[in-house]
Enzyme design. Sequence first.
Site, PDB file in Angstrom:
ATOM      1  N   CYS A  45      32.228  49.887  46.064  1.00  0.00           N
ATOM      2  CA  CYS A  45      31.971  48.898  45.788  1.00  0.00           C
ATOM      3  C   CYS A  45      31.015  48.496  44.243  1.00  0.00           C
ATOM      4  O   CYS A  45      30.171  48.901  44.670  1.00  0.00           O
ATOM      5  CB  CYS A  45      30.739  47.802  46.723  1.00  0.00           C
ATOM      6  N   TYR A 176      38.330  40.560  38.813  1.00  0.00           N
ATOM      7  CA  TYR A 176      38.108  39.613  40.271  1.00  0.00           C
ATOM      8  C   TYR A 176      38.889  38.563  39.713  1.00  0.00           C
ATOM      9  O   TYR A 176      39.755  37.809  40.612  1.00  0.00           O
ATOM     10  CB  TYR A 176      37.210  38.929  40.886  1.00  0.00           C
TER      11      TYR A 176
END
Length: 332
Positions: A45, A176
Site C-alpha cells: 500500500c 486510482y
Amino acid sequence: MTATQSSSEAFEYKPVALNERITSDGSSRWPVEAGRYRLVVARACPWANRSVIVRRLLGLEPALSMGLAGPLHDERSWRFHLDPDNRDPVLGIEYLGEAYRKADPGFDAGITVPAVVEIATGKVVTNGFQQLTLDFSTQWTALHRDGAPDLYPVEHRAEIDEINQAVYEDVNIGVYKCGFTNSQEAYEQAYRALFARLDALSERLATQRFLVGDTITEADIRLWVTLVRFDAVYHGHFKCNRQKLTEMPVLWAYARDLFQTPGFGDTIDFEQIKQHYYGVHTDINPTRVVPLGPDVRNWLTPHGREALGGRPFGDGTPPGPPPEGERVPPIS
C-alpha cells in the site's frame, strides 16, 4: 481510505473513519508514548508506505513497533497471512478488522492501512493517513533518533502543503481514478490530469534535486510512493500508459535517487506490490494472474542527481539499517 463509484461513474475516495490523533501537546486523548502503540501497514500500500518511510527516517522503530499485513485480503480486511499461525505476533489477531471493531463494534467503513493500534486494548486509534506522518514529524520529536531529519520544516510548510494537495489529487489518487472508473470520460479526464501534473513536476525537478528546498521533505515521500509503483502496476493495471516512469527521464532519475537513499528503497517489496494489485482487484484483473515483470534491477543504476546539489538529510544523518524482522528482499 475506501474506494467508491459515484453516480457519474467517476472514482472517489471516502474519508477515513477513525481520524483521531496521537499528540504530545495534550490536544487529544491519545498521548505520544513509547511502546504503547503498534503501526500496522502493508508493503503493497502506498499510503502505508509513507508511514513506514517516515518512521524509518525519524528512527521511531524502538518506540513504535510495526505489524505487517500481507499483500492479499478479502472482504474481511487486511490479513496477517505472512506471520506464523496467520496472526500478528503482538496483537494476536488474524484480520486487521478485528482491531477496528474493538474500537467500534459497529464499524462498517473501510478497513485501511496504515492504522495505529493501542497494544493494551487492541483498539485502532487512528487510520488518518494524511495527518499521521506529519504528527510523526511534529508530535513524536522526543522519540526521534539523534540526527533525525526535519521532514516538515516550519519555513516550508505552506509550500509543502500546497504541493502535497496537488500531488494527492492528480497523482496519488489520480492513478486510482484512472484504474477504477467505469466512465470513459472520467478516465480520460483523470489520465490528462495525471500526466499534466507529472509533466509539471518533471519541469520543477529538472533544476532542483528535491521538491521543496534542498532536502528531502514530506512532499518527496508522498510523490515517491506513487512513482515507485508506477511501472509495476499503475502503467498497465490502471491504464496510466502514456509513458512508463522509465521513459520520463527527470522523474525516473529522481525516483532512483530516492530509491537508493536509506529509508526508501529498503521499504519496497515489488513482489508484494504486484501480488496485491493484481491479486485483489478482481474487477480489473479477474484471472488474478500476476505479471513476472518488469525487471527492477534498473532501480540500482546511477542517477546523476548529485550534480544538482542538495543535502538529502539536511543537518541530520541517514538512518541505520532496518531492524532484522523488517528487512525486504534485496533486488537481484
